[in-house]
Design a protein around this motif. Structure first.
Motif, PDB file in Angstrom:
ATOM      1  N   ARG A 109       8.939  87.438  26.208  1.00  0.00           N
ATOM      2  CA  ARG A 109      10.073  88.188  26.747  1.00  0.00           C
ATOM      3  C   ARG A 109      11.235  87.248  27.026  1.00  0.00           C
ATOM      4  O   ARG A 109      11.042  86.160  27.553  1.00  0.00           O
ATOM      5  CB  ARG A 109       9.702  88.882  28.065  1.00  0.00           C
ATOM      6  CG  ARG A 109       8.655  89.958  27.962  1.00  0.00           C
ATOM      7  CD  ARG A 109       9.196  91.229  27.461  1.00  0.00           C
ATOM      8  NE  ARG A 109      10.133  91.799  28.412  1.00  0.00           N
ATOM      9  CZ  ARG A 109      10.617  92.999  28.293  1.00  0.00           C
ATOM     10  NH1 ARG A 109      10.252  93.756  27.306  1.00  0.00           N
ATOM     11  NH2 ARG A 109      11.474  93.458  29.157  1.00  0.00           N
ATOM     12  N   ARG A 110      12.437  87.703  26.680  1.00  0.00           N
ATOM     13  CA  ARG A 110      13.622  86.914  27.030  1.00  0.00           C
ATOM     14  C   ARG A 110      13.834  86.984  28.534  1.00  0.00           C
ATOM     15  O   ARG A 110      13.694  88.041  29.133  1.00  0.00           O
ATOM     16  CB  ARG A 110      14.863  87.485  26.344  1.00  0.00           C
ATOM     17  CG  ARG A 110      14.892  87.219  24.881  1.00  0.00           C
ATOM     18  CD  ARG A 110      16.206  87.669  24.355  1.00  0.00           C
ATOM     19  NE  ARG A 110      16.279  89.124  24.444  1.00  0.00           N
ATOM     20  CZ  ARG A 110      17.081  89.860  23.720  1.00  0.00           C
ATOM     21  NH1 ARG A 110      17.883  89.312  22.875  1.00  0.00           N
ATOM     22  NH2 ARG A 110      17.099  91.151  23.854  1.00  0.00           N
ATOM     23  N   LYS A 111      14.198  85.884  29.126  1.00  0.00           N
ATOM     24  CA  LYS A 111      14.434  85.865  30.571  1.00  0.00           C
ATOM     25  C   LYS A 111      15.857  86.260  30.901  1.00  0.00           C
ATOM     26  O   LYS A 111      16.129  86.806  31.936  1.00  0.00           O
ATOM     27  CB  LYS A 111      14.105  84.495  31.133  1.00  0.00           C
ATOM     28  CG  LYS A 111      12.630  84.195  31.064  1.00  0.00           C
ATOM     29  CD  LYS A 111      12.303  82.889  31.701  1.00  0.00           C
ATOM     30  CE  LYS A 111      10.813  82.661  31.593  1.00  0.00           C
ATOM     31  NZ  LYS A 111      10.399  81.406  32.118  1.00  0.00           N
ATOM     32  N   ALA A 112      16.783  85.953  30.050  1.00  0.00           N
ATOM     33  CA  ALA A 112      18.180  86.283  30.300  1.00  0.00           C
ATOM     34  C   ALA A 112      18.889  86.283  28.965  1.00  0.00           C
ATOM     35  O   ALA A 112      18.300  85.999  27.938  1.00  0.00           O
ATOM     36  CB  ALA A 112      18.801  85.267  31.248  1.00  0.00           C
ATOM     37  N   GLY A 113      20.167  86.573  28.997  1.00  0.00           N
ATOM     38  CA  GLY A 113      20.937  86.533  27.772  1.00  0.00           C
ATOM     39  C   GLY A 113      21.429  87.899  27.379  1.00  0.00           C
ATOM     40  O   GLY A 113      21.526  88.812  28.194  1.00  0.00           O
ATOM     41  N   HIS A 114      21.697  88.027  26.125  1.00  0.00           N
ATOM     42  CA  HIS A 114      22.299  89.229  25.566  1.00  0.00           C
ATOM     43  C   HIS A 114      21.332  90.410  25.605  1.00  0.00           C
ATOM     44  O   HIS A 114      20.173  90.283  25.225  1.00  0.00           O
ATOM     45  CB  HIS A 114      22.714  88.937  24.122  1.00  0.00           C
ATOM     46  CG  HIS A 114      23.242  90.117  23.402  1.00  0.00           C
ATOM     47  ND1 HIS A 114      24.493  90.634  23.669  1.00  0.00           N
ATOM     48  CD2 HIS A 114      22.701  90.899  22.441  1.00  0.00           C
ATOM     49  CE1 HIS A 114      24.684  91.684  22.887  1.00  0.00           C
ATOM     50  NE2 HIS A 114      23.619  91.852  22.136  1.00  0.00           N
ATOM     51  N   LEU A 115      21.816  91.550  26.061  1.00  0.00           N
ATOM     52  CA  LEU A 115      21.050  92.789  25.983  1.00  0.00           C
ATOM     53  C   LEU A 115      21.555  93.552  24.761  1.00  0.00           C
ATOM     54  O   LEU A 115      22.770  93.680  24.561  1.00  0.00           O
ATOM     55  CB  LEU A 115      21.266  93.644  27.232  1.00  0.00           C
ATOM     56  CG  LEU A 115      20.773  93.091  28.559  1.00  0.00           C
ATOM     57  CD1 LEU A 115      21.089  94.063  29.690  1.00  0.00           C
ATOM     58  CD2 LEU A 115      19.289  92.813  28.498  1.00  0.00           C
ATOM     59  N   PRO A 116      20.657  94.088  23.954  1.00  0.00           N
ATOM     60  CA  PRO A 116      21.101  94.815  22.762  1.00  0.00           C
ATOM     61  C   PRO A 116      21.650  96.202  23.118  1.00  0.00           C
ATOM     62  O   PRO A 116      21.220  96.825  24.088  1.00  0.00           O
ATOM     63  CB  PRO A 116      19.824  94.939  21.931  1.00  0.00           C
ATOM     64  CG  PRO A 116      18.722  94.917  22.941  1.00  0.00           C
ATOM     65  CD  PRO A 116      19.204  93.997  24.049  1.00  0.00           C
ATOM     66  N   PHE A 117      22.604  96.654  22.318  1.00  0.00           N
ATOM     67  CA  PHE A 117      23.121  98.009  22.442  1.00  0.00           C
ATOM     68  C   PHE A 117      22.164  98.955  21.725  1.00  0.00           C
ATOM     69  O   PHE A 117      21.647  98.631  20.655  1.00  0.00           O
ATOM     70  CB  PHE A 117      24.500  98.133  21.789  1.00  0.00           C
ATOM     71  CG  PHE A 117      25.607  97.501  22.567  1.00  0.00           C
ATOM     72  CD1 PHE A 117      26.226  98.189  23.602  1.00  0.00           C
ATOM     73  CD2 PHE A 117      26.047  96.228  22.266  1.00  0.00           C
ATOM     74  CE1 PHE A 117      27.249  97.614  24.328  1.00  0.00           C
ATOM     75  CE2 PHE A 117      27.072  95.638  22.980  1.00  0.00           C
ATOM     76  CZ  PHE A 117      27.678  96.334  24.016  1.00  0.00           C
ATOM     77  N   THR A 118      21.950 100.126  22.305  1.00  0.00           N
ATOM     78  CA  THR A 118      21.167 101.152  21.614  1.00  0.00           C
ATOM     79  C   THR A 118      22.024 101.746  20.501  1.00  0.00           C
ATOM     80  O   THR A 118      23.245 101.541  20.454  1.00  0.00           O
ATOM     81  CB  THR A 118      20.755 102.280  22.577  1.00  0.00           C
ATOM     82  OG1 THR A 118      21.944 102.925  23.060  1.00  0.00           O
ATOM     83  CG2 THR A 118      19.901 101.761  23.730  1.00  0.00           C
ATOM     84  N   ALA A 119      21.393 102.507  19.634  1.00  0.00           N
ATOM     85  CA  ALA A 119      22.126 103.153  18.536  1.00  0.00           C
ATOM     86  C   ALA A 119      23.207 104.082  19.086  1.00  0.00           C
ATOM     87  O   ALA A 119      24.319 104.129  18.548  1.00  0.00           O
ATOM     88  CB  ALA A 119      21.161 103.918  17.640  1.00  0.00           C
TER      89      ALA A 119
END
Length: 184
Positions: A109-119
């Motif tokens: 799991r990523r701890k921080a950073g970019h969150l992806p946008f949903t469709a």
């Protein structure tokens, strides 16, 4: 496309990411973008939404409990999410379901950073460009973002607004009216 965003529009998108993180979500959905508009915008779009009765806390609760797709799916089989909330609060106390989910941490799991946008969020942002072009604007402002999230009543964001007692058609009309005033 983001190079056309005004500073206020960029701030709203950044706020969408912050709101998603604050709620413990691992993505940025269209409703997070709307929440970002409310969190970041003291201008016309945010004021129009507030004047029409959109309550930031109610929108946060909507996002905190279940996603719109889950709420719609439950409703389709006869489960009233509001009734579930009332029962949970009667049993466990007011706001029992409002706590953000704990974020899992683990090796993959990523701890921080970019969150992806949903469709749906990506589509809403793409629609904001279309709205700006249709209105003859060379920029994408917060008003275009809101219009892009609710180009009709069939988007997830429009359904969320309807559940919260705000008519998407009225939001569209008021924003276009305000844009017309600003141009005139």
């Amino acid at each position: 496309m983001f190079e056309r965003f005004t500073d206020e529009a960029r701030t709203a998108v950044v706020q969408a990411q912050e709101q998603a993180r604050r709620l413990g979500h691992d993505h940025i959905g269209a409703e997070h973008v709307l929440l970002g508009v409310l969190a970041a915008d003291d201008g016309v779009p945010g004021q129009v939404l507030r004047d029409l009765g959109l309550d930031r806390a109610a929108l946060e609760r909507e996002l905190a409990v279940l996603g719109h797709a889950d709420a719609d799916a439950l409703a389709s089989i006869g489960i009233d999410l509001d009734a579930v909330r009332r029962q949970a609060e009667a049993t466990f106390g007011p706001g029992a379901l409002d706590q953000p989910r704990a974020r899992r941490r683990g090796f993959l799991r990523r701890k921080a950073g970019h969150l992806p946008f949903t469709a749906s969020a990506r589509k809403g942002l793409e629609h904001s460009l279309r709205q700006a072009i249709a209105l003859g604007h060379g920029y994408i402002g917060v008003e275009h973002i809101v219009l892009g999230l609710i180009p009709d009543d069939d988007t997830s964001t429009a359904r969320t607004l309807q559940r919260l007692g705000v008519a998407p058609a009225v939001v569209r009309a008021r924003l276009r009216e305000e844009l017309g005033r600003a141009a005139g």
